[in-house]
Design an enzyme around this catalytic site. Structure first.
Site, PDB file in Angstrom:
ATOM      1  N   GLU A   1     -67.604 -40.864  -0.240  1.00  0.00           N
ATOM      2  CA  GLU A   1     -66.375 -40.369   0.395  1.00  0.00           C
ATOM      3  C   GLU A   1     -66.417 -40.469   1.913  1.00  0.00           C
ATOM      4  O   GLU A   1     -67.364 -40.019   2.563  1.00  0.00           O
ATOM      5  CB  GLU A   1     -66.124 -38.911  -0.009  1.00  0.00           C
ATOM      6  CG  GLU A   1     -64.839 -38.342   0.578  1.00  0.00           C
ATOM      7  CD  GLU A   1     -64.428 -37.020  -0.025  1.00  0.00           C
ATOM      8  OE1 GLU A   1     -63.469 -36.407   0.482  1.00  0.00           O
ATOM      9  OE2 GLU A   1     -65.056 -36.584  -1.017  1.00  0.00           O
TER      10      GLU A   1
ATOM     11  N   LYS B   1     -60.769 -36.300  -4.919  1.00  0.00           N
ATOM     12  CA  LYS B   1     -60.580 -35.109  -5.753  1.00  0.00           C
ATOM     13  C   LYS B   1     -60.181 -35.574  -7.139  1.00  0.00           C
ATOM     14  O   LYS B   1     -59.246 -36.362  -7.288  1.00  0.00           O
ATOM     15  CB  LYS B   1     -59.476 -34.196  -5.199  1.00  0.00           C
ATOM     16  CG  LYS B   1     -59.951 -33.198  -4.171  1.00  0.00           C
ATOM     17  CD  LYS B   1     -60.826 -32.147  -4.800  1.00  0.00           C
ATOM     18  CE  LYS B   1     -61.564 -31.366  -3.736  1.00  0.00           C
ATOM     19  NZ  LYS B   1     -62.806 -30.809  -4.254  1.00  0.00           N
TER      20      LYS B   1
END
Length: 405
Positions: free
Chosen positions: A211, A227
């Site tokens: 990420e 997410k």
């Protein structure tokens, strides 16, 4: 007290492979020229202090939106860039938010920067005399589930919309952890795979993070929040795409990241370049979006860190209220996890979020995992998801798998 060191002050060890986020063009030629460290409790603004340190070593961190010098000399002795690590606690200090409990890895600074030059670096070898003991969690599955329910209750009262809850575990070890840390960094899907070791080898961080916390390149600032998680199977792919709960949670964080970038002076318009794209990390599918904006030339690293730290996808919304709940619920601090870790170059910044990350301190190895909690979260499912995220890290450390799904 802030600590900045040159080569005469300590004996930095060669990197255990490439540092996180380092350009491929650097190869394996990283040699530490000097370092900076700041601990929670030290005086001063860590964002400004580390920016001044990097600027003083020739990196253009005061005007990030302008095109950097892409033609820096690539020979031996030339400063090729810097590694930068910023803990979640340091991020809280930067924005005057509630920090968590004491770090379970106090040897690791809360801000650490290394100036790298190109030089011949001795090989670290491949000896693996590492022996890993039994894992001990800082809370039980029942306590983790209780924290999830606490967040659901807070959402019901309107205190927060979402909170990321993170658990910690550690295990004793003996021997040299180098090979085990490289296995973690090599897990598939690790956009920021690498190892950063402290002076004298007193501590090290290995990350397999997929990420992007923040990237600045060619006049744009970019973040890529993740997410939503499912097993990397065909059924898991369908379930993730069809999950209204995961999509709602994801969009909340995308909105938070849009607001974070919009806080930077002179940026805009902020746009969502990609929404809820499913990508693979080790044996998991995860949903990722891309949020970006044009960056004004006079924005500096300190302003950038204050805008994005701690990362929205590992805090929640609203960010300050979520950090209050995190500090109240999590039994130990987040240590080396959930911060920023990556590269400061002459023409770009590229910091990953230190998820899927482990740390060693000479006696124990530490790992963290968690997930975002919304009103629809099931406590048992959230405990299982955290275990699924930690599983590849533990397996890589133990040497039982290479990280394939």
């Amino acid at each position: 007290m802030v600590h900045a060191h040159g080569l005469g002050d300590h004996s930095p060890v060669p990197p255990l492979g490439a540092p996180p986020g380092a350009p491929a063009s650097c190869g394996a030629r990283h040699h530490a020229l000097r370092t900076f460290q700041w601990f929670r409790g030290d005086s001063g603004d860590p964002a400004e202090l580390v920016t001044a340190f990097l600027e003083g070593n020739g990196l253009p961190v005061r005007k990030l939106g302008r095109t950097g010098d892409k033609d820096r000399p690539d020979g031996h002795g030339a400063i090729c860039g810097a590694s930068l690590y910023v803990s979640a606690d340091a991020g809280c200090v930067m924005i005057n938010a509630t920090a968590g409990g004491p770090s379970p890895v106090p040897a690791v600074p809360d801000v650490y920067a290394v100036i790298w030059v190109h030089a011949d670096v001795p090989s670290q070898g491949s000896t693996d005399d590492w022996e890993l003991g039994s894992w001990h969690a800082s809370w039980t599955p029942q306590e983790h589930a209780g924290a999830v329910q606490d967040v659901r209750d807070a959402i019901g009262r309107g205190d927060v919309y979402q909170v990321n809850v993170v658990g910690h575990a550690s295990a004793p070890y003996t021997g040299n952890p180098a090979a085990a840390l490289r296995r973690v960094a090599a897990l598939p899907g690790a956009r920021y795979g690498g190892v950063l070791a402290g002076p004298g080898g007193r501590w090290a961080i290995a990350t397999a993070s997929p990420e992007t916390l923040v990237e600045v390149r060619d006049g744009r600032v970019i973040t890529r929040p993740i997410k939503g998680t499912r097993p990397a199977t065909a059924a898991g792919h369908r379930e993730l795409l069809a999950s209204a709960k995961e999509r709602a949670e994801h969009i909340m964080i995308v909105d938070l990241e849009r607001n974070d970038l919009a806080r930077l002076p002179g940026t805009g318009p902020v746009r969502v370049d990609e929404l809820f794209a499913v990508r693979r990390w080790s044996g998991l599918w995860q949903a990722e979006s891309v949020v970006s904006a044009a960056l004004d030339g006079d924005v500096g690293l300190a302003e950038l860190l204050r805008a994005v730290c701690p990362g929205g996808s590992v805090t929640g919304a609203p960010k300050h209220a979520a950090l209050d709940r995190i500090a109240a619920l999590e039994p130990v601090g987040r240590g080396a996890s959930m911060g920023g870790l990556g590269w400061i170059g002459h023409d770009h910044v590229d910091l990953g979020l230190s998820i899927r990350t482990v740390a060693v301190d000479g006696a124990r190895v530490h790992a963290w995992a968690g997930g975002g909690i919304t009103a629809d979260s099931d406590p048992a499912d959230e405990v299982a998801e955290a275990a699924a995220k930690a599983g590849p890290l533990r397996a890589a450390l133990a040497g039982t798998v290479t990280g394939a799904a």
